[in-house]
Every structure is written in C-alpha cells, then in structure tokens.
Write an enzyme that holds these catalytic residues in place. Structure first.
Site, PDB file in Angstrom:
ATOM      1  N   GLY A  36       0.820  -1.197   0.000  1.00 26.75           N
ATOM      2  CA  GLY A  36       0.000   0.000   0.000  1.00 26.75           C
ATOM      3  C   GLY A  36       0.852   1.243   0.000  1.00 26.75           C
ATOM      4  O   GLY A  36       1.725   1.383   0.859  1.00 26.75           O
ATOM      5  N   GLY A 111      -8.243  -5.777   3.676  1.00 30.19           N
ATOM      6  CA  GLY A 111      -9.315  -6.579   3.105  1.00 30.19           C
ATOM      7  C   GLY A 111     -10.539  -5.757   2.802  1.00 30.19           C
ATOM      8  O   GLY A 111     -10.505  -4.523   2.856  1.00 30.19           O
TER       9      GLY A 111
END
Ligand code: 5GP
Ligand code: MG
Length: 494
Positions: A36, A111
C-alpha cells in the site's frame, strides 16, 4: 451503490514493553510498503493514551524522527493503505480510532467486507452516514467495523479490561468477506483473520514481545522470528499476561492465490513456502506448458523476474535483460502532464535495444490485469528491434474483479474479462501468447494440498458477492475514471 474500491493493505502490530514500538512499526510498515502506497499510519498506546499519526504518502514521507518521537508506548499498530481507483483522501488513511466512553481503540484493516449494507442496516444507519462525502467505500467498511465494535462494548468497563476482546467476539462472526485486522486498546494488541484467511497475517516473536505482520518478510526486517500464521477464524490477544487465542469461527482456509503470483514480497513465505521459489516454479511450469523457440528469455521487471528465471532454466534458453526499471516509481509518482504523456510507460520501463535487436524474445510477466502496460511494453520492444515477441504469463487470465480486498478494478477494466487468448494476443501485438494453467499454478506454489481463493481467475466467489454490483458489469461505467496511458491506477507498480 458505488462499489468499494477495496484494499489489499499492509498491517503490522507490535507488543514490546521497553522497546521503541513506534520505530518497530515504522520498520514493519516500510517492509510492507509494496502492499500500500497511498497512506501510512501508526497508533501507539502507553497504557493510558492512544496516539495516532497518519497521513497520505509513503511510509518515509509520512514519518520522520520528529513525527515518531512523540509516539511513546509499549504497543503499536501500523497500516499501509493501497492506492485505489477512487478518491484518495486523508479520511481513507488508517488506523481508524474510535473512542468508547473513557476508553478507545484503534483498528487497521487489510481486506474488504462484502456485507456492509447488511451490517449498517443492523446498526440502523445508512452507510453514507459514516462518511457522507465518500458514501459506501472501503473507509466506511473499516469505520463501520469500528462502529459495530464500539456498540458491543460492555456498558460498564470490565475490571479485567477485556472489553475490546469481548466486543470483537460478538462482532467478528457477523462479518463477511476478507479481513486481516490489527487492533489495540490501551493495553492489548489483537490480531484477527477472517474464517477463510483470504489475506495473510503472521505472528512473530521478538526478545521483548510479539509482532503481527501481513507478511513474514516484515518479521525478518524487525528482527522477529516467525512463530506461526494467525489461523483463519482466529483472534489472538497479546497483553502483559502473555498471548491467548480464541477461534470465533471454524477455519476454512482460502488464501488469495494472487498473493503467490504477484502481491507478496518474494522473500515472504506463504503456507510455509517461499514465494520466490514458487514464482520460479511457475516459470518452469510455463516453459513446459507453452514452449517456443527463441533466443532470449526476459522478464518484465520486477514482478516477472523469478518466473522468467524459471522459464529460462526449464527451457535452456538464455536469460537476459531487455528492460530497465526505474526503481523509484511508486504510487505517489506525479502523473505526467498532457505534453509528457508520450513518455508513458518509458518513465517506468526503458528498453535495452542492444540486447533486444534482432532477437526472438520470450517475455515473461506474472499477470496482465488491464493490459495497458503490457501493450506499451510490447510496442517498445518491437520498436527496439525485437524480431519476435512471445509473451508468457505465469498465471491464468485475470477475468473477475476481487470483492475481498484486491484492488484490480471493475470487470469492464480487465483485459481478459471478455476476450479470448487469441484476441488478447492480437490486442497486445505479440507473435504468441500463453497463460499458465490454474492446476499448474497451484502445483507450482508447492502448497497444493492447501486451498486457495481463485475468484479473480475462475469467477468462483466462495463468499457471495452482490450480483448487481457495477463492478461485475462488462460495460464501462458512465463516468470512467480518468486514466493516463501507462499510468493506469492498477499498474503503477510493475
Ligand atoms: P497491465 O498490462 O495489466 O497494465 O499491467 C501488468 C502489470 O501489472 C504486471 O507487471 C503485474 O505485475 C502488475 N500487476 C498485477 N496485479 C497488480 C495489482 O494488483 N496492482 C498493481 N499496481 N499492479 C499489478
Ligand atoms: Mg509487474
């Protein structure tokens, strides 16, 4: 409803009295940067106060000594958020903090939940109420979980301090979809994995305590040793009395197969298997499945390197470099202005004509998602004088959007969604094209006794997904997301 952008993020947690936990979290997040690049954040507790620092950007942009220094405490969690095709704003950054009476907790989520509407209904609130500007997006799903947890806190603080744990035991069985969570309250570090274990989460030991991380490679980097995976359906709680575990659901493991193909670091182990070696075996399998006469096997760096090595080894065709990657290209890369667009993918990958000219090339990559990068790379190789380009992909066609947390866009954006391999070959302008068969891919992981989620490759969604979701539509949405050639949001990291 706008679909959740989804986020396969990086999460980290550390419980280590006497250590500089903020620095350990910083190192852990740095090791997980590939998961990320949009934002980074750390929450620290000193036993009384929880402090959160988060911002847009890479870990090294968000944190420096000045910002780490005040983060004093003995436990910390950290989060790297994946870039999304949707709006990127400070509000999307995690950890999410929620106060409950005099107490509070922080949450980091890797998630994506699939039953957000149901959950928010149960709370008696519209999902949009949480983040009115953003509506139903992934920020909301993490904020929603925080809200649900807060609702389940015992009305009076418990003398044993296990409020967060008990609230989680009530909330977790209601969540559907993909989640690896790290949480902390004033005194406890908690790690949770969904019942399918879609996303990895491992437990490690350091001298002074415990570490949780999305990937085992992050343990190495903070000097922790691997203890075990947090199991699907398990919650582990770490505090002054040690570590305890609770299964809130029976495990039915279905790790994301794409973690093996692309997402995880090569120096991570999944299901106890080295990702790097697995990727090399994928290349070997590909050479056996789809051989072709050629002069050189070359990767699309970096992700294609191990598979190209395996392909070369199994085929006996020499391995060589045909492209140089700029190592500093990441998600925060400033997109070029209109005039510079011509530079396109060259800013990331530039060919080595002296090594390519006149050669029949086997070009290996791990996956093709939208095909934007791949098509331009092929054109560059031809321009640089390649005699033939035989493209080999070390995974099956990527046909279906992920609803559990991998951010690869809508179905209408996926090149293979409604094209045959022959049509893709023509679109890419290659002499031949082959994708690794699913059974060979699974065998190559070395963990073929284990179960995987293969929804993006097969459309088998084992957790039901909203069928009406626009993400499944083959037509482009009415307001397409602006995209610059070669800078498709899903392909900034090659
Ligand atoms: P495409 O030709 O689809 O534009 O780009 C293909 C490249 O995207 C491959 O090199 C592959 O490694 C990379 N890729 C695969 N999955 C993802 C993903 O989820 N995110 C990003 N940023 N890149 C990806
Ligand atoms: Mg790549």
């Amino acid at each position: 409803m706008s679909e959740p952008p989804g986020h396969a993020c990086g999460v980290f947690g550390v419980y280590a009295p006497g250590q500089s936990v903020a620095h350990l979290a910083y190192l852990g997040l740095f090791a997980l940067q590939h998961r990320g690049q949009e934002s980074a954040g750390i929450a620290v507790s000193d036993g009384e106060t929880i402090t959160v620092v988060k911002d847009m950007g890479l870990v090294t942009q968000v944190f420096d000594e000045r910002r780490l220094a005040p983060l004093q405490g003995h436990l910390a969690i950290g989060h790297n958020r994946y870039s999304t095709t949707g709006s990127s704003s400070w509000r999307n950054a995690q950890p999410v903090y929620r106060s409950v009476g005099d107490a509070g907790f922080a949450l980091g989520h890797n998630g994506n939940l699939t039953n957000v509407l149901e959950l928010s209904d149960a709370l008696g609130m519209l999902p949009g109420m949480l983040e009115p500007e953003l509506g139903l997006d992934s920020t909301t799903d993490s904020a929603l979980v925080a809200e649900l947890i807060a609702h389940e806190y015992p009305p009076e603080p418990r003398s044993d301090g296990r409020d967060l744990e008990l609230a989680l035991e009530r909330v977790l069985p209601r969540l559907r979809g993909g989640f690896s969570f790290v949480l902390l309250d004033d005194a406890r570090l908690i790690g949770v994995r969904d019942e399918h274990g879609f996303w990895p989460l491992v437990l490690g030991r350091i001298e002074a305590g415990w570490v949780l991380a999305s990937e085992s490679a992050a343990l190495d980097i903070v000097g922790a040793h691997y203890v075990r995976d947090v199991e699907p359906g398990e919650m582990v709680v770490i505090d002054a009395s040690g570590i305890r575990s609770h299964h809130y659901a029976p495990p039915t493991p279905k790790l994301c197969l794409f973690e093996f193909v692309y997402f995880s670091r090569p120096d991570t182990n999944l299901y106890g298997k080295s990702v790097h070696l697995a990727r090399q075996r994928m290349g070997e399998e590909l050479a056996r499945q789809a051989p072709v006469a050629a002069d050189m096997v070359m990767p699309i760096p970096e992700s294609g390197i191990p598979a190209a090595q395996g392909f070369a080894r199994a085929s006996g065709i020499p391995y060589g470099d045909g492209l140089v990657k700029n190592r500093y290209v990441g998600r925060t890369f400033i997109e070029p202005t209109h005039q510079l667009r011509g530079a396109g993918v060259r800013l990331k990958l530039n060919p080595l004509p002296e090594n390519i000219r006149g050669k029949r090339l086997i070009v290996v990559d791990d996956s093709i998602v939208r095909g934007t990068t791949t098509r331009q790379v092929v054109a560059m190789l031809r321009e640089a004088g390649a005699a033939e380009v035989h493209f080999r992909v070390s995974s099956p066609p990527y046909r279906w959007p992920c609803f559990y947390g991998m951010d690869t866009g809508r179905r209408s954006e996926l090149l293979a969604a409604d094209l045959s391999v022959g049509e893709i070959r023509d679109y890419l302008g290659v002499d031949s094209l082959a994708y690794l068969d699913l059974d060979r891919l699974v065998a190559a992981t070395g963990a073929d006794g284990e179960a995987f989620c293969t929804a993006c490759l097969t459309g088998d969604y084992l957790v039901p997904v909203p069928e009406a979701d626009t993400k499944l539509a083959l037509e482009s949405p009415p307001e397409p997301i602006a995209e610059l050639d070669g800078f498709a949001p899903t392909s900034a990291e090659t």
